[in-house]
Write an enzyme that holds these catalytic residues in place. Structure first.
Site, PDB file in Angstrom:
ATOM      1  N   TYR A 188       4.524   6.150  15.808  1.00 27.43           N
ATOM      2  CA  TYR A 188       3.367   5.260  15.605  1.00 27.43           C
ATOM      3  C   TYR A 188       2.092   5.981  16.064  1.00 27.43           C
ATOM      4  O   TYR A 188       1.094   5.998  15.343  1.00 27.43           O
ATOM      5  CB  TYR A 188       3.539   3.931  16.352  1.00 27.43           C
ATOM      6  CG  TYR A 188       2.327   3.042  16.207  1.00 27.43           C
ATOM      7  CD1 TYR A 188       2.032   2.437  14.980  1.00 27.43           C
ATOM      8  CD2 TYR A 188       1.432   2.844  17.261  1.00 27.43           C
ATOM      9  CE1 TYR A 188       0.897   1.640  14.814  1.00 27.43           C
ATOM     10  CE2 TYR A 188       0.297   2.060  17.115  1.00 27.43           C
ATOM     11  CZ  TYR A 188       0.037   1.462  15.887  1.00 27.43           C
ATOM     12  OH  TYR A 188      -1.099   0.684  15.718  1.00 27.43           O
ATOM     13  N   VAL A 234       0.817  -1.225   0.000  1.00 23.91           N
ATOM     14  CA  VAL A 234       0.000   0.000   0.000  1.00 23.91           C
ATOM     15  C   VAL A 234       0.847   1.271   0.000  1.00 23.91           C
ATOM     16  O   VAL A 234       0.325   2.364  -0.228  1.00 23.91           O
ATOM     17  CB  VAL A 234      -1.019   0.045   1.174  1.00 23.91           C
ATOM     18  CG1 VAL A 234      -2.026  -1.090   1.076  1.00 23.91           C
ATOM     19  CG2 VAL A 234      -0.323   0.047   2.537  1.00 23.91           C
ATOM     20  N   GLU A 290       0.285 -10.340  14.974  1.00 21.34           N
ATOM     21  CA  GLU A 290       1.736 -10.286  14.716  1.00 21.34           C
ATOM     22  C   GLU A 290       2.294  -8.878  14.933  1.00 21.34           C
ATOM     23  O   GLU A 290       3.470  -8.614  14.674  1.00 21.34           O
ATOM     24  CB  GLU A 290       2.014 -10.747  13.276  1.00 21.34           C
ATOM     25  CG  GLU A 290       1.704 -12.228  13.091  1.00 21.34           C
ATOM     26  CD  GLU A 290       1.891 -12.714  11.675  1.00 21.34           C
ATOM     27  OE1 GLU A 290       2.518 -12.008  10.853  1.00 21.34           O
ATOM     28  OE2 GLU A 290       1.395 -13.811  11.368  1.00 21.34           O
ATOM     29  N   VAL A 305      -4.242  -5.902  20.829  1.00 23.23           N
ATOM     30  CA  VAL A 305      -4.765  -7.086  20.144  1.00 23.23           C
ATOM     31  C   VAL A 305      -3.602  -8.051  19.909  1.00 23.23           C
ATOM     32  O   VAL A 305      -2.541  -7.639  19.406  1.00 23.23           O
ATOM     33  CB  VAL A 305      -5.377  -6.720  18.765  1.00 23.23           C
ATOM     34  CG1 VAL A 305      -6.214  -7.884  18.224  1.00 23.23           C
ATOM     35  CG2 VAL A 305      -6.203  -5.441  18.829  1.00 23.23           C
TER      36      VAL A 305
HETATM   37  P1  NDP Z   1      -0.450  -7.794  11.894  1.00 23.99           P
HETATM   38  O1  NDP Z   1       1.014  -7.536  11.836  1.00 23.99           O
HETATM   39  O2  NDP Z   1      -0.905  -9.126  12.370  1.00 23.99           O
HETATM   40  O3  NDP Z   1      -1.111  -7.491  10.482  1.00 23.99           O
HETATM   41  C1  NDP Z   1      -0.756  -6.368   9.716  1.00 23.99           C
HETATM   42  C2  NDP Z   1      -1.257  -6.540   8.303  1.00 23.99           C
HETATM   43  O4  NDP Z   1      -0.920  -5.359   7.564  1.00 23.99           O
HETATM   44  C3  NDP Z   1      -0.614  -7.729   7.602  1.00 23.99           C
HETATM   45  O5  NDP Z   1      -1.588  -8.400   6.836  1.00 23.99           O
HETATM   46  C4  NDP Z   1       0.411  -7.075   6.688  1.00 23.99           C
HETATM   47  O6  NDP Z   1       0.563  -7.854   5.493  1.00 23.99           O
HETATM   48  C5  NDP Z   1      -0.288  -5.762   6.360  1.00 23.99           C
HETATM   49  N1  NDP Z   1       0.660  -4.748   5.889  1.00 23.99           N
HETATM   50  C6  NDP Z   1       1.660  -4.167   6.587  1.00 23.99           C
HETATM   51  N2  NDP Z   1       2.349  -3.335   5.788  1.00 23.99           N
HETATM   52  C7  NDP Z   1       1.767  -3.405   4.561  1.00 23.99           C
HETATM   53  C8  NDP Z   1       2.043  -2.792   3.306  1.00 23.99           C
HETATM   54  N3  NDP Z   1       3.048  -1.941   3.154  1.00 23.99           N
HETATM   55  N4  NDP Z   1       1.246  -3.097   2.259  1.00 23.99           N
HETATM   56  C9  NDP Z   1       0.222  -3.970   2.406  1.00 23.99           C
HETATM   57  N5  NDP Z   1      -0.079  -4.583   3.556  1.00 23.99           N
HETATM   58  C10 NDP Z   1       0.695  -4.305   4.623  1.00 23.99           C
HETATM   59  O7  NDP Z   1      -1.041  -6.635  12.846  1.00 23.99           O
HETATM   60  P2  NDP Z   1      -2.544  -6.250  13.233  1.00 23.99           P
HETATM   61  O8  NDP Z   1      -3.521  -7.169  12.645  1.00 23.99           O
HETATM   62  O9  NDP Z   1      -2.555  -6.038  14.689  1.00 23.99           O
HETATM   63  O10 NDP Z   1      -2.630  -4.813  12.550  1.00 23.99           O
HETATM   64  C11 NDP Z   1      -3.692  -4.421  11.702  1.00 23.99           C
HETATM   65  C12 NDP Z   1      -4.010  -2.955  11.946  1.00 23.99           C
HETATM   66  O11 NDP Z   1      -4.509  -2.813  13.279  1.00 23.99           O
HETATM   67  C13 NDP Z   1      -2.805  -2.033  11.843  1.00 23.99           C
HETATM   68  O12 NDP Z   1      -3.204  -0.846  11.172  1.00 23.99           O
HETATM   69  C14 NDP Z   1      -2.471  -1.736  13.305  1.00 23.99           C
HETATM   70  O13 NDP Z   1      -1.822  -0.489  13.444  1.00 23.99           O
HETATM   71  C15 NDP Z   1      -3.845  -1.734  13.910  1.00 23.99           C
HETATM   72  N6  NDP Z   1      -3.927  -1.935  15.350  1.00 23.99           N
HETATM   73  C16 NDP Z   1      -3.352  -3.016  15.952  1.00 23.99           C
HETATM   74  C17 NDP Z   1      -3.437  -3.194  17.321  1.00 23.99           C
HETATM   75  C18 NDP Z   1      -2.764  -4.314  18.039  1.00 23.99           C
HETATM   76  O14 NDP Z   1      -2.575  -4.222  19.275  1.00 23.99           O
HETATM   77  N7  NDP Z   1      -2.399  -5.391  17.371  1.00 23.99           N
HETATM   78  C19 NDP Z   1      -4.210  -2.255  18.144  1.00 23.99           C
HETATM   79  C20 NDP Z   1      -4.783  -1.149  17.415  1.00 23.99           C
HETATM   80  C21 NDP Z   1      -4.662  -1.026  16.067  1.00 23.99           C
HETATM   81  P3  NDP Z   1       1.938  -8.153   4.732  1.00 23.99           P
HETATM   82  O15 NDP Z   1       3.056  -8.060   5.737  1.00 23.99           O
HETATM   83  O16 NDP Z   1       1.732  -9.518   4.162  1.00 23.99           O
HETATM   84  O17 NDP Z   1       1.995  -7.091   3.669  1.00 23.99           O
HETATM   85  C1  8X3 Z   2      -1.568  -0.870  18.699  1.00 20.25           C
HETATM   86  C2  8X3 Z   2      -1.877  -0.860  20.141  1.00 20.25           C
HETATM   87  O1  8X3 Z   2      -1.191   0.075  22.383  1.00 20.25           O
HETATM   88  O2  8X3 Z   2       0.572  -0.794  20.997  1.00 20.25           O
HETATM   89  O3  8X3 Z   2      -2.165   0.186  18.007  1.00 20.25           O
HETATM   90  O4  8X3 Z   2      -0.474   1.268  20.444  1.00 20.25           O
HETATM   91  S1  8X3 Z   2      -0.682  -0.052  21.020  1.00 20.25           S
END
Ligand code: NDP
Ligand code: 8X3
Length: 256
Positions: free
Chosen positions: A156, A64, A192, A189
């Site tokens: 972040y 992206v 990964e 959450v």
């Molecule tokens: P994961 O690392 O499990 O998943 C992240 C996803 O984003 C993967 O599918 C990865 O796919 C994709 N991604 C990352 N960079 C790119 C890129 N440049 N192009 C396309 N795809 C990309 O983390 P989460 O599921 O936790 O994260 C999902 C969203 O939730 C994020 O925006 C994160 O900031 C947000 N979030 C997460 C929290 C948490 O505590 N886990 C809390 C609050 C928000 P691939 O590497 O295959 O490209």
């Molecule tokens: C991911 C959750 O608390 O690490 O957005 O910022 S935290």
């Protein structure tokens, strides 16, 4: 089958929240367009959902951060997949946890390019057709880090504050077009996310979630599904969803 025949476009579907969204929306009858860089995982997920729910799904390898690749992916969608009903802007990541004075420029660029510019590129590529059709929904996965900052979270947190600002901007700019915009801010959450933040240090990552039950990807996905299945006159603009043990970005009740 609340979303039967609805087309849902999910970024970052290869893991965590995005993958859980794919599963939950498939279960609700949607057809899916799945994006990530790890195409092998996307293909496996599409196969799994086809076997389990009979889901129609197509996957694309797309970074992206690459505007040209994002626009080409959307422009080249097969005819039958061009009317996107729901966009889930989920792709995102964190890199490092350093004081601002020690920040690593490459980490800053990667977070800003993915979490802010990536979200913008995908939205810019998809929203005009929604406007033309007079209907659609955009769900942005931001974070508690978009409402609060925490020590060493600096860049972040800034990207997630930006995502939140963009959700609010979209709500204003798209008002009257028939497009609903939902901002979802999850707390911690177990995905990964921390493994990526700490560049593969599994032990450090697993320590983040020790002593309490964090959210699971599915909890966030079900929240998104709830928003997506409200009647057309209802727009859930903003949701904060936290683990019960988490009171704020920094206050977590842990039993260690
Ligand atoms: P994961 O690392 O499990 O998943 C992240 C996803 O984003 C993967 O599918 C990865 O796919 C994709 N991604 C990352 N960079 C790119 C890129 N440049 N192009 C396309 N795809 C990309 O983390 P989460 O599921 O936790 O994260 C999902 C969203 O939730 C994020 O925006 C994160 O900031 C947000 N979030 C997460 C929290 C948490 O505590 N886990 C809390 C609050 C928000 P691939 O590497 O295959 O490209
Ligand atoms: C991911 C959750 O608390 O690490 O957005 O910022 S935290």
């Amino acid at each position: 089958m609340l979303l039967k025949n609805k087309t849902v476009f999910i970024t970052g579907a290869s893991s965590g929240i995005g993958q859980a969204c794919a599963e939950v929306f498939a279960e609700a009858g949607a057809r899916l367009i799945l994006l990530a860089r790890r195409i092998d995982r996307i293909n496996e997920l599409a196969e799994f959902l086809k076997d389990k729910f009979g889901t129609e799904a197509i996957g694309f390898q797309c970074d992206v951060r690459n505007a040209a690749a994002v626009f080409k992916t959307v422009e080249d969608l097969p005819e039958a997949w061009r009317d996107i009903d729901i966009l889930i802007n989920n792709a995102g990541l964190s890199r490092g946890l350093d004081k601002i004075q020690d920040g690593v420029l490459q980490n800053w660029e990667e977070m800003i390019d993915t979490n802010v510019k990536g979200l913008l590129y995908v939205t810019r590529a998809i929203s005009p057709k929604m406007v033309e059709r007079g209907s659609g929904m955009i769900i942005n996965i931001a974070s508690i880090a978009g409402r609060e900052v925490y020590p060493n979270g600096n860049v972040y947190c800034a990207t997630k504050h930006a995502a939140r600002a963009l959700s609010q901007s979209m709500q204003i700019d798209l008002n009257g077009t028939g497009i609903r915009v939902t901002n979802i801010d999850p707390g911690m959450v177990d995905t990964e996310f921390s493994v990526v933040r700490f560049r593969g240090d599994e032990e450090r990552a697993s320590n983040v979630y020790k002593g309490f039950e964090p959210l699971h990807g599915r909890d966030v996905a079900e929240t998104a599904l709830f928003c997506a299945t409200r009647p057309p006159h209802v727009s859930i603009q903003d949701i904060l969803v936290m683990p019960s043990a988490q009171a704020s970005a920094t206050i977590v009740h842990k039993k260690l």
